[in-house]
Design a protein around this motif. Structure first.
Motif, PDB file in Angstrom:
ATOM      1  N   ASP B   1       0.837  -1.193   0.000  1.00 20.29           N
ATOM      2  CA  ASP B   1       0.000   0.000   0.000  1.00 20.29           C
ATOM      3  C   ASP B   1       0.886   1.261   0.000  1.00 20.29           C
ATOM      4  OD1 ASP B   1      -2.643   1.306   2.177  1.00 20.29           O
ATOM      5  OD2 ASP B   1      -1.838   1.974   0.275  1.00 20.29           O
ATOM      6  N   ALA B   2       0.796   2.079  -1.044  1.00 21.54           N
ATOM      7  CA  ALA B   2       1.611   3.271  -1.159  1.00 21.54           C
ATOM      8  C   ALA B   2       0.787   4.512  -0.894  1.00 21.54           C
ATOM      9  CB  ALA B   2       2.229   3.337  -2.552  1.00 21.54           C
ATOM     10  N   GLY B   3      -0.301   4.395  -0.176  1.00 16.33           N
ATOM     11  CA  GLY B   3      -1.100   5.552   0.193  1.00 16.33           C
ATOM     12  C   GLY B   3      -1.794   6.198  -0.979  1.00 16.33           C
ATOM     13  N   ILE B   4      -2.273   5.402  -1.925  1.00 17.45           N
ATOM     14  CA  ILE B   4      -2.947   5.937  -3.108  1.00 17.45           C
ATOM     15  C   ILE B   4      -4.440   5.672  -3.008  1.00 17.45           C
ATOM     16  CG2 ILE B   4      -3.045   5.929  -5.626  1.00 17.45           C
ATOM     17  CD1 ILE B   4      -0.336   4.422  -5.561  1.00 17.45           C
ATOM     18  N   THR B   5      -5.218   6.721  -3.151  1.00 17.29           N
ATOM     19  CA  THR B   5      -6.668   6.564  -3.207  1.00 17.29           C
ATOM     20  C   THR B   5      -7.182   7.174  -4.498  1.00 17.29           C
ATOM     21  OG1 THR B   5      -6.985   8.611  -1.955  1.00 17.29           O
ATOM     22  CG2 THR B   5      -6.942   6.552  -0.700  1.00 17.29           C
ATOM     23  N   GLN B   6      -8.297   6.612  -4.968  1.00 15.76           N
ATOM     24  CA  GLN B   6      -8.943   7.111  -6.165  1.00 15.76           C
ATOM     25  C   GLN B   6     -10.407   7.377  -5.853  1.00 15.76           C
ATOM     26  OE1 GLN B   6      -6.640   3.985  -9.067  1.00 15.76           O
ATOM     27  NE2 GLN B   6      -8.235   5.202 -10.016  1.00 15.76           N
ATOM     28  N   SER B   7     -10.917   8.466  -6.415  1.00 11.34           N
ATOM     29  CA  SER B   7     -12.328   8.760  -6.233  1.00 11.34           C
ATOM     30  C   SER B   7     -12.915   9.344  -7.508  1.00 11.34           C
ATOM     31  CB  SER B   7     -12.513   9.741  -5.058  1.00 11.34           C
ATOM     32  OG  SER B   7     -11.800  10.942  -5.300  1.00 11.34           O
ATOM     33  N   PRO B   8     -14.168   8.986  -7.825  1.00 12.21           N
ATOM     34  CA  PRO B   8     -14.934   7.950  -7.163  1.00 12.21           C
ATOM     35  C   PRO B   8     -14.416   6.568  -7.522  1.00 12.21           C
ATOM     36  CG  PRO B   8     -16.088   8.662  -9.123  1.00 12.21           C
ATOM     37  CD  PRO B   8     -14.864   9.544  -9.010  1.00 12.21           C
ATOM     38  N   ARG B   9     -14.902   5.533  -6.876  1.00 10.00           N
ATOM     39  CA  ARG B   9     -14.517   4.166  -7.221  1.00 10.00           C
ATOM     40  C   ARG B   9     -15.388   3.612  -8.349  1.00 10.00           C
ATOM     41  NH1 ARG B   9     -11.999   0.944  -3.838  1.00 10.00           N
ATOM     42  NH2 ARG B   9     -11.832  -0.275  -5.769  1.00 10.00           N
ATOM     43  N   HIS B  10     -16.588   4.082  -8.426  1.00 11.38           N
ATOM     44  CA  HIS B  10     -17.492   3.701  -9.510  1.00 11.38           C
ATOM     45  C   HIS B  10     -18.255   4.939  -9.959  1.00 11.38           C
ATOM     46  CE1 HIS B  10     -16.962  -0.034  -7.173  1.00 11.38           C
ATOM     47  NE2 HIS B  10     -16.987  -0.632  -8.346  1.00 11.38           N
ATOM     48  N   LYS B  11     -18.486   5.020 -11.267  1.00  6.66           N
ATOM     49  CA  LYS B  11     -19.287   6.137 -11.766  1.00  6.66           C
ATOM     50  C   LYS B  11     -19.981   5.726 -13.049  1.00  6.66           C
ATOM     51  CE  LYS B  11     -19.299  11.070 -12.806  1.00  6.66           C
ATOM     52  NZ  LYS B  11     -20.294  11.345 -11.748  1.00  6.66           N
ATOM     53  N   VAL B  12     -21.249   6.093 -13.143  1.00  7.33           N
ATOM     54  CA  VAL B  12     -22.030   5.917 -14.358  1.00  7.33           C
ATOM     55  C   VAL B  12     -22.439   7.300 -14.824  1.00  7.33           C
ATOM     56  CG1 VAL B  12     -24.058   4.887 -15.423  1.00  7.33           C
ATOM     57  CG2 VAL B  12     -22.877   3.666 -13.567  1.00  7.33           C
ATOM     58  N   THR B  13     -22.192   7.586 -16.079  1.00  9.71           N
ATOM     59  CA  THR B  13     -22.509   8.909 -16.599  1.00  9.71           C
ATOM     60  C   THR B  13     -23.067   8.767 -18.008  1.00  9.71           C
ATOM     61  OG1 THR B  13     -21.652  11.156 -16.894  1.00  9.71           O
ATOM     62  CG2 THR B  13     -20.244   9.348 -17.628  1.00  9.71           C
ATOM     63  N   GLU B  14     -23.498   9.877 -18.568  1.00 12.29           N
ATOM     64  CA  GLU B  14     -24.073   9.854 -19.906  1.00 12.29           C
ATOM     65  C   GLU B  14     -23.121  10.484 -20.912  1.00 12.29           C
ATOM     66  OE1 GLU B  14     -28.834   9.915 -18.760  1.00 12.29           O
ATOM     67  OE2 GLU B  14     -27.938  11.607 -19.836  1.00 12.29           O
ATOM     68  N   THR B  15     -23.256  10.048 -22.141  1.00 12.77           N
ATOM     69  CA  THR B  15     -22.440  10.596 -23.218  1.00 12.77           C
ATOM     70  C   THR B  15     -22.575  12.117 -23.270  1.00 12.77           C
ATOM     71  OG1 THR B  15     -22.656   8.584 -24.523  1.00 12.77           O
ATOM     72  CG2 THR B  15     -22.093  10.591 -25.714  1.00 12.77           C
ATOM     73  N   GLY B  16     -21.430  12.776 -23.417  1.00 12.59           N
ATOM     74  CA  GLY B  16     -21.412  14.222 -23.538  1.00 12.59           C
ATOM     75  C   GLY B  16     -21.200  14.978 -22.242  1.00 12.59           C
ATOM     76  N   THR B  17     -21.267  14.303 -21.123  1.00 11.54           N
ATOM     77  CA  THR B  17     -21.084  14.990 -19.841  1.00 11.54           C
ATOM     78  C   THR B  17     -19.607  15.004 -19.461  1.00 11.54           C
ATOM     79  OG1 THR B  17     -21.434  12.958 -18.592  1.00 11.54           O
ATOM     80  CG2 THR B  17     -23.363  14.328 -19.051  1.00 11.54           C
ATOM     81  N   PRO B  18     -19.169  16.031 -18.731  1.00 10.96           N
ATOM     82  CA  PRO B  18     -17.781  16.050 -18.261  1.00 10.96           C
ATOM     83  C   PRO B  18     -17.627  15.171 -17.025  1.00 10.96           C
ATOM     84  CG  PRO B  18     -18.923  18.044 -17.594  1.00 10.96           C
ATOM     85  CD  PRO B  18     -19.894  17.268 -18.419  1.00 10.96           C
ATOM     86  N   VAL B  19     -16.461  14.559 -16.913  1.00 12.29           N
ATOM     87  CA  VAL B  19     -16.175  13.683 -15.782  1.00 12.29           C
ATOM     88  C   VAL B  19     -14.758  13.959 -15.298  1.00 12.29           C
ATOM     89  CG1 VAL B  19     -15.872  11.301 -15.026  1.00 12.29           C
ATOM     90  CG2 VAL B  19     -17.666  11.850 -16.680  1.00 12.29           C
ATOM     91  N   THR B  20     -14.580  14.045 -13.988  1.00 14.75           N
ATOM     92  CA  THR B  20     -13.247  14.193 -13.416  1.00 14.75           C
ATOM     93  C   THR B  20     -12.992  13.092 -12.402  1.00 14.75           C
ATOM     94  OG1 THR B  20     -13.162  16.591 -13.731  1.00 14.75           O
ATOM     95  CG2 THR B  20     -11.705  15.663 -12.064  1.00 14.75           C
ATOM     96  N   LEU B  21     -11.880  12.410 -12.599  1.00  9.58           N
ATOM     97  CA  LEU B  21     -11.440  11.386 -11.667  1.00  9.58           C
ATOM     98  C   LEU B  21     -10.252  11.931 -10.878  1.00  9.58           C
ATOM     99  CD1 LEU B  21     -11.504   8.245 -14.005  1.00  9.58           C
ATOM    100  CD2 LEU B  21     -13.391   9.314 -12.746  1.00  9.58           C
ATOM    101  N   ARG B  22     -10.231  11.577  -9.588  1.00 13.89           N
ATOM    102  CA  ARG B  22      -9.176  12.114  -8.727  1.00 13.89           C
ATOM    103  C   ARG B  22      -8.279  11.005  -8.220  1.00 13.89           C
ATOM    104  NH1 ARG B  22      -9.288  13.543  -2.625  1.00 13.89           N
ATOM    105  NH2 ARG B  22      -7.626  15.090  -2.376  1.00 13.89           N
ATOM    106  N   CYS B  23      -6.995  11.277  -8.226  1.00 14.52           N
ATOM    107  CA  CYS B  23      -6.006  10.394  -7.616  1.00 14.52           C
ATOM    108  C   CYS B  23      -5.296  11.181  -6.536  1.00 14.52           C
ATOM    109  CB  CYS B  23      -5.008   9.908  -8.650  1.00 14.52           C
ATOM    110  SG  CYS B  23      -3.713   8.855  -7.970  1.00 14.52           S
ATOM    111  N   HIS B  24      -5.229  10.599  -5.346  1.00 18.37           N
ATOM    112  CA  HIS B  24      -4.612  11.277  -4.206  1.00 18.37           C
ATOM    113  C   HIS B  24      -3.548  10.381  -3.597  1.00 18.37           C
ATOM    114  CE1 HIS B  24      -4.338  13.932  -0.715  1.00 18.37           C
ATOM    115  NE2 HIS B  24      -4.345  12.860   0.033  1.00 18.37           N
ATOM    116  N   GLN B  25      -2.375  10.934  -3.338  1.00 19.18           N
ATOM    117  CA  GLN B  25      -1.306  10.177  -2.703  1.00 19.18           C
ATOM    118  C   GLN B  25      -0.852  10.906  -1.440  1.00 19.18           C
ATOM    119  OE1 GLN B  25       2.675  10.636  -3.609  1.00 19.18           O
ATOM    120  NE2 GLN B  25       2.447  12.120  -5.276  1.00 19.18           N
ATOM    121  N   THR B  26      -0.350  10.142  -0.497  1.00 13.51           N
ATOM    122  CA  THR B  26       0.017  10.706   0.797  1.00 13.51           C
ATOM    123  C   THR B  26       1.530  10.731   1.038  1.00 13.51           C
ATOM    124  OG1 THR B  26      -0.203   8.558   1.863  1.00 13.51           O
ATOM    125  CG2 THR B  26      -2.157   9.981   1.834  1.00 13.51           C
TER     126      THR B  26
END
Lengths: 116, 114
Positions: B1-26
């Motif tokens: 475990d290198a202190g890495i988290t990702q959010s969200p873990r699951h996402k359902v969205t529709e075509t054409g919408t913007p989406v941002t995924l986050r990666c966080h490290q400690t």
């Protein structure tokens, strides 16, 4: 560009037996690293073993060993005394030397099934 | 475990919408990466970062942008999501170990674009 090829989409082995997963790669670099990663159903990527290209000796980690043939650009993984917990997707990966930023190029993966 | 988290873990969205995924490290690592995983392709590099505000493209960067305003966070943005971007996304960091930079991966984000 570097490429990594795993020609066996699926493999199976009996528990306690030995299995070998194949990987070939293409590169013009002289300084590089090769890896095998394991991905169980949890999706977590787990490093199994690493080989530095400048080392002639094949890497070994407990029941896992590699056969590194630099001239042939071949890097196979041997799993001895297979266990049920070894069942997973296995990925071969390549990383260039220090200037590459440790970016990984992956093969397509081999799904390993271990039969009891 | 290198202190890495990702959010969200699951996402359902529709075509054409913007989406941002986050990666966080400690652990304050310099290098961070975004990969996508698709059947038959293994993991493929989208973008990577070698420091705050320093990023570069990987092999499948079309349709994606990234930002890194702080060492600990690396954001992946799909400006207008398409069905071809349905995938599992992995963040990774590179940690120096015994003379080599080893990559450690986050738990992944499953994105479905309808």
């Amino acid at each position: 560009a570097q490429t990594v090829t795993q020609s066996q989409p699926e493999m199976s082995v009996q528990e306690a037996e030995t299995v070998t997963l194949s990987c070939t790669y293409d590169t013009s670099e002289s300084d590089y690293y090769l890896f095998w990663y394991k991905q169980p159903p949890s999706r977590q990527m787990i490093l199994v073993i690493r080989q530095e290209a400048y080392k002639q000796q094949n890497a070994t980690e407990n029941r896992f060993s590699v056969n590194f043939q630099k001239a042939a650009k071949s890097f196979s993984l041997k799993i001895s005394d297979s266990q049920l917990g070894d069942a997973a997707m296995y990925f071969c990966a390549y990383a260039g030397g220090e200037t590459s930023g440790s970016r990984l190029t992956f093969g397509e993966g081999t799904q390993l099934t271990v039969n009891p | 475990d290198a202190g890495i988290t990702q959010s969200p873990r699951h996402k359902v969205t529709e075509t054409g919408t913007p989406v941002t995924l986050r990666c966080h490290q400690t652990e304050n690592h310099r290098y961070m990466y975004w990969y996508r995983q698709d059947p038959g392709h293994g993991l493929r590099l989208i973008h990577y970062s070698y420091g705050v505000k320093d990023t570069d493209k990987g092999e499948v960067s079309d349709g994606y942008s990234v930002s890194r305003s702080k060492t600990e966070d690396f954001l992946l943005t799909l400006e207008s999501a398409t069905s071809s971007q349905t995938s599992v996304y992995f963040c990774a960091i590179s940690r120096a170990l015994a003379g080599y930079n080893e990559q450690f991966f986050g738990p992944g984000t499953r994105l479905t674009v309808l």
